[in-house]
Design an enzyme around this catalytic site. Structure first.
Site, mmCIF file in Angstrom:
data_model
loop_
_atom_site.group_PDB
_atom_site.id
_atom_site.type_symbol
_atom_site.label_atom_id
_atom_site.label_comp_id
_atom_site.label_asym_id
_atom_site.label_seq_id
_atom_site.Cartn_x
_atom_site.Cartn_y
_atom_site.Cartn_z
ATOM 1 N N HIS A 82 30.096 14.980 -68.083
ATOM 2 C CA HIS A 82 29.041 15.998 -68.045
ATOM 3 C C HIS A 82 29.313 17.097 -67.019
ATOM 4 O O HIS A 82 28.690 18.150 -67.063
ATOM 5 C CB HIS A 82 27.650 15.357 -67.893
ATOM 6 C CG HIS A 82 27.243 14.880 -66.540
ATOM 7 N ND1 HIS A 82 27.335 13.569 -66.131
ATOM 8 C CD2 HIS A 82 26.702 15.530 -65.487
ATOM 9 C CE1 HIS A 82 26.859 13.440 -64.910
ATOM 10 N NE2 HIS A 82 26.471 14.623 -64.486
ATOM 11 N N ASP A 218 31.191 8.226 -69.202
ATOM 12 C CA ASP A 218 30.951 9.574 -68.670
ATOM 13 C C ASP A 218 32.034 9.956 -67.649
ATOM 14 O O ASP A 218 31.777 10.023 -66.450
ATOM 15 C CB ASP A 218 29.559 9.629 -68.039
ATOM 16 C CG ASP A 218 29.133 11.051 -67.719
ATOM 17 O OD1 ASP A 218 29.970 11.966 -67.844
ATOM 18 O OD2 ASP A 218 27.966 11.260 -67.327
ATOM 19 N N ASN A 324 18.521 16.930 -68.877
ATOM 20 C CA ASN A 324 18.788 16.123 -67.698
ATOM 21 C C ASN A 324 17.689 16.302 -66.651
ATOM 22 O O ASN A 324 17.152 15.349 -66.107
ATOM 23 C CB ASN A 324 20.158 16.521 -67.138
ATOM 24 C CG ASN A 324 20.675 15.513 -66.137
ATOM 25 O OD1 ASN A 324 20.521 14.311 -66.313
ATOM 26 N ND2 ASN A 324 21.264 15.998 -65.061
ATOM 27 N N ASN A 649 26.216 13.842 -56.780
ATOM 28 C CA ASN A 649 27.117 12.689 -56.692
ATOM 29 C C ASN A 649 27.747 12.401 -58.054
ATOM 30 O O ASN A 649 28.561 11.483 -58.176
ATOM 31 C CB ASN A 649 26.362 11.420 -56.245
ATOM 32 C CG ASN A 649 26.347 11.240 -54.750
ATOM 33 O OD1 ASN A 649 25.292 11.145 -54.151
ATOM 34 N ND2 ASN A 649 27.523 11.195 -54.143
ATOM 35 N N SER A 650 27.362 13.148 -59.059
ATOM 36 C CA SER A 650 27.974 12.986 -60.367
ATOM 37 C C SER A 650 29.477 13.173 -60.225
ATOM 38 O O SER A 650 29.918 14.190 -59.697
ATOM 39 C CB SER A 650 27.452 14.051 -61.329
ATOM 40 O OG SER A 650 26.153 13.734 -61.705
ATOM 41 N N ASP A 667 25.294 8.245 -62.554
ATOM 42 C CA ASP A 667 23.846 8.296 -62.765
ATOM 43 C C ASP A 667 23.135 7.339 -61.830
ATOM 44 O O ASP A 667 23.768 6.580 -61.097
ATOM 45 C CB ASP A 667 23.532 7.923 -64.222
ATOM 46 C CG ASP A 667 22.285 8.613 -64.747
ATOM 47 O OD1 ASP A 667 21.679 9.385 -63.990
ATOM 48 O OD2 ASP A 667 21.932 8.390 -65.908
HETATM 49 N N1 ASP Z 1 23.255 11.894 -63.486
HETATM 50 C C1 ASP Z 1 22.945 12.486 -62.272
HETATM 51 C C2 ASP Z 1 23.124 13.951 -62.319
HETATM 52 O O1 ASP Z 1 22.990 14.505 -63.352
HETATM 53 C C3 ASP Z 1 23.531 11.828 -61.090
HETATM 54 C C4 ASP Z 1 22.394 11.373 -60.288
HETATM 55 O O2 ASP Z 1 21.460 12.149 -60.146
HETATM 56 O O3 ASP Z 1 22.411 10.252 -59.786
HETATM 57 O O4 ASP Z 1 23.347 14.629 -61.356
#
Ligand code: ASP
Length: 723
Positions: A82, A218, A324, A649-650, A667
């Site tokens: 992503h 991902d 998101n 942190n992604s 995530d």
């Molecule tokens: N999936 C998250 C993001 O989109 C990562 C997280 O927030 O822990 O940034």
């Protein structure tokens, strides 16, 4: 940093093992014996060498709002699917749809450069708190204070960026308790090497996003290039793979429950230092408004995208981002309520206040808190207007680009150091990239409908909160037919959405823009006046915050009596954790690992659970290769840990005690979304792709031989296989 070294004698263990996004310098303040007991096998100074101001942590790099990690000496970086989605989209067409099919470069020539992709590799960190505050004139009002600090920040950055290919920034911690100058090398030739098909990289889609159990691949692999002499350079076929000083070798043995892991990366923003009232406001108004407005924009993009194949690709990236944040907002609301986070913060705050009452030296902290509370109450009065004005700057492309062009012309007329930071010379290449890139994301029918929705909302604002530019161009009352007709005419007569014209506009003065009599630009110029006023108001608030917050935080930290990790601010951090399951609710327990069989169990053949044929074939044939977990008797796919992470942190490397890559963070679980406001060890879980799933895909599904060899696992793989 000298200051940090003095603190070495104060080493301590944090209150909760997993809690804390520690700065590199703070790692050296933690008790080394505690770190060792947790599972850290390398000396803390390998993570961070205070003399050089760098270390293994610097193998975690900033990939435009996400994190990535060097995994080879040849510039390979692993991050999330992503995080590079816009690059995949950039190279996709209905005829060659890389979003759906995925992409593997068979050799270096085939790798795909990403427009505006950049990687920053940190080089040094310097405490500049004293220098920053030294420039604030005695008795300065809040706006003057903020402007003085901003000016100093620009000067420090300008000095730092005299070195070629350097990107610097002054980061404020916890509202100004500390300021740190961060010096990074910026790599601008970044190319896509591997992306799995969307049905792997995004398996489970929005249904599974922010959830556990999870089965998502991902991750993606990119490569950074430099000039042949190793220096950073723009894209050129002559460039060579960048040689990173620090990288994380892959730990082919993976992880098991209770293993120690660290997550390294660039967490974006958290709110744990906020006063309870401020948190309550976000709970009561901000997140509900995100759910409401983003929900509407999502519906529009989905409906319009369904009508047109090219339109669907154009809106894909924007839609993904909206989804998101929309679901995140729902998770924040659920978590704030369930975890009683605001109430707990109120109790904690009261305890600090009671403690400070008995200590004369903290009288200032109590006064600061009172003033912060009244500032908060003042800000709440214009919340709706500010939210919508922000949305007009970033919702539909039409108004958003028009305001950007207007502001750019106005700011470019000033000397560089007097401009707003986002329009300084150093930002112009990025801005130009954005002006270009947005063309790929533009789909007129969807854009007009989004704009219409925002206009309707603006027209229903109360008397004290009107947006004058909207009233002027569309009238004060929403009459759909009329507003819609005006809006259509605006787009039809404007050249803002014409790429070549837009790029020309980006070089013009305000007078030239006005002379064009372009109706969308005229609206942009009117909106810009309100944006300028709001920016100034926010500067004033920031000036008050930096005057008050450090006072209050000093009391909070003294009361805690142990190291307190600052809120996230997109700077490099590390969190220490264990692989662990959790109980999401009464009577249920989630184990911390998922498997390939679980992927197939979810497979329905329908989006978002439609496993690509080649992946399904290998899974069904149990073609696991050497990537089976002995205990699970299956290929592990995702795992949980209790690391303290957030957005940004992604793509963070999740590494074992030896500093080897065991996974890629992507995530958090639903029950943990609200950890932005407070850490709860019962549900604080981050979600990682297991490195063995990465290797299984590359090896058993993609036959990515060259890549595996580069990663140093090819030989190991075939040796084990032939055993
Ligand atoms: N999936 C998250 C993001 O989109 C990562 C997280 O927030 O822990 O940034």
């Amino acid at each position: 940093m000298k200051k940090t070294l003095l603190l070495l004698s104060l080493v301590a263990a944090p209150a909760l093992a997993g809690e804390g996004k520690w700065t590199p310098q703070q790692v050296l303040e933690l008790d080394p014996a505690w770190l060792k007991a947790q599972g850290l096998q390398v000396p803390p100074e390998r993570l961070w060498d205070p003399k050089r101001g760098t270390g293994l942590l610097a193998g975690a790099v900033n990939v435009g709002g996400c994190t990535g990690a060097f995994i080879s000496e040849t510039g390979l970086v692993i991050t999330n699917h992503h995080c590079v989605f816009s690059v995949i989209q950039e190279h996709s067409t209905p005829q060659r749809d890389l979003i759906t099919q995925g992409f593997l470069a068979k050799n270096r020539e085939e790798e795909l450069p990403g427009k505006g992709s950049r990687i920053q590799v940190p080089r040094s960190f310097t405490d500049v708190t004293k220098e920053m505050f030294a420039v604030v004139p005695a008795g300065a009002d809040d706006l003057t204070r903020q402007k003085a600090l901003e000016r100093k920040e620009k000067e420090l950055v300008a000095e730092c960026e005299k070195r070629p290919a350097t990107r610097c920034r002054v980061a404020g911690f916890d509202g100004g308790v500390q300021f740190v100058l961060i010096d990074s090398v910026e790599l601008t030739d970044v190319r896509l090497v591997y992306a799995p098909p969307r049905a792997v990289g995004e398996y489970g889609g929005e249904e599974d996003n922010w959830m556990w159990p999870r089965h998502t691949g991902d991750f993606s692999i990119i490569r950074a290039y430099s000039a042949p002499d190793g220096s950073s350079a723009k894209y050129s076929p002559q460039n060579v793979p960048y040689k990173a000083e620090f990288f994380f070798p892959l730990a082919t043995e993976g992880v098991k429950p209770d293993d120690f892991v660290m997550v390294l990366g660039y967490p974006g923003t958290t709110f744990r230092a906020l006063l309870a009232d401020d948190m309550a406001e976000r709970q009561a108004r901000y997140y509900p408004r995100v759910v409401d407005v983003y929900g509407e924009l999502i519906r529009i993009l989905e409906e319009e995208g369904e009508k047109d194949a090219a339109g669907k690709i154009a809106v894909a990236s924007g839609l993904k981002g909206l989804h998101n944040r929309y679901k995140n907002a729902g998770g924040q609301l659920a978590g704030l309520k369930r975890g009683r986070i605001v109430e707990k913060q109120r109790e904690a705050e009261a305890a600090v206040a009671a403690w400070a009452e008995t200590r004369k030296e903290y009288a200032g902290a109590l006064k600061a808190r009172t003033e912060l509370l009244s500032l908060q109450a003042e800000k709440a009065k214009t919340f709706e207007r500010e939210f919508l004005l922000d949305m007009l700057k970033m919702g539909a492309k039409g108004p958003s680009l028009a305001v950007t062009l207007a502001r750019l012309a106005q700011e470019r007329a000033k000397p560089d150091l007097e401009r707003r930071p986002e329009y300084m010379e150093r930002e112009l290449p990025r801005l130009k990239d954005r002006l270009e890139r947005e063309q790929k994301n533009f789909f007129a029918p969807a854009d007009k409908r989004m704009f219409l929705a925002l206009v309707r909302r603006a027209q229903s604002l109360g008397e004290g909160e009107r947006i004058a530019a909207i009233d002027k161009h569309f009238g004060r009352k929403y009459v759909e037919k009329q507003v819609s007709a005006k809006l259509n005419a605006l787009y039809a007569r404007s050249k803002v959405m014409d790429l070549a014209e837009r790029l020309k506009m980006a070089g013009e003065t305000e007078a030239q823009l006005r002379a064009r009599k372009d109706p969308l630009l005229d609206l942009g110029l009117d909106l810009a006046a309100e944006v300028v006023a709001l920016d100034e108001l926010r500067d004033r608030r920031a000036g008050a915050n930096v005057r008050l917050m450090p006072e209050w935080r000093r009391a909070v930290m003294a009361h805690a009596g142990k190291p307190v990790a600052p809120d996230a601010n997109s700077t490099l951090r590390v969190t220490f954790a264990k692989v662990k399951g959790y109980a999401p609710r009464d009577g249920a327990f989630y184990t911390p690992q998922t498997t390939l069989s679980g992927v197939m169990e979810k497979h329905t053949g329908q989006e978002p659970f439609d496993v690509p044929g080649k992946v399904a074939a290998a899974a069904e044939a149990k073609k696991y290769g050497p990537w089976v977990d002995e205990r699970l008797k299956d290929v592990p796919v995702n795992f949980l840990a209790d690391a303290d992470t957030t957005g940004g942190n992604s793509g963070s490397p999740t590494v074992n005690g030896k500093g080897q890559l065991v996974g890629v963070n992507f995530d958090r679980v639903w029950e943990n979304v609200a950890n932005d406001f407070g850490y709860n060890p019962d549900v604080a879980r981050n979600v990682n792709v297991d490195v063995r799933y990465v290797l299984w895909l590359l090896d058993q599904v993609e036959d990515a031989d060259g890549l595996l060899r580069e990663l140093g696992v090819r030989k190991a793989a075939s040796a084990q296989e032939s055993r």
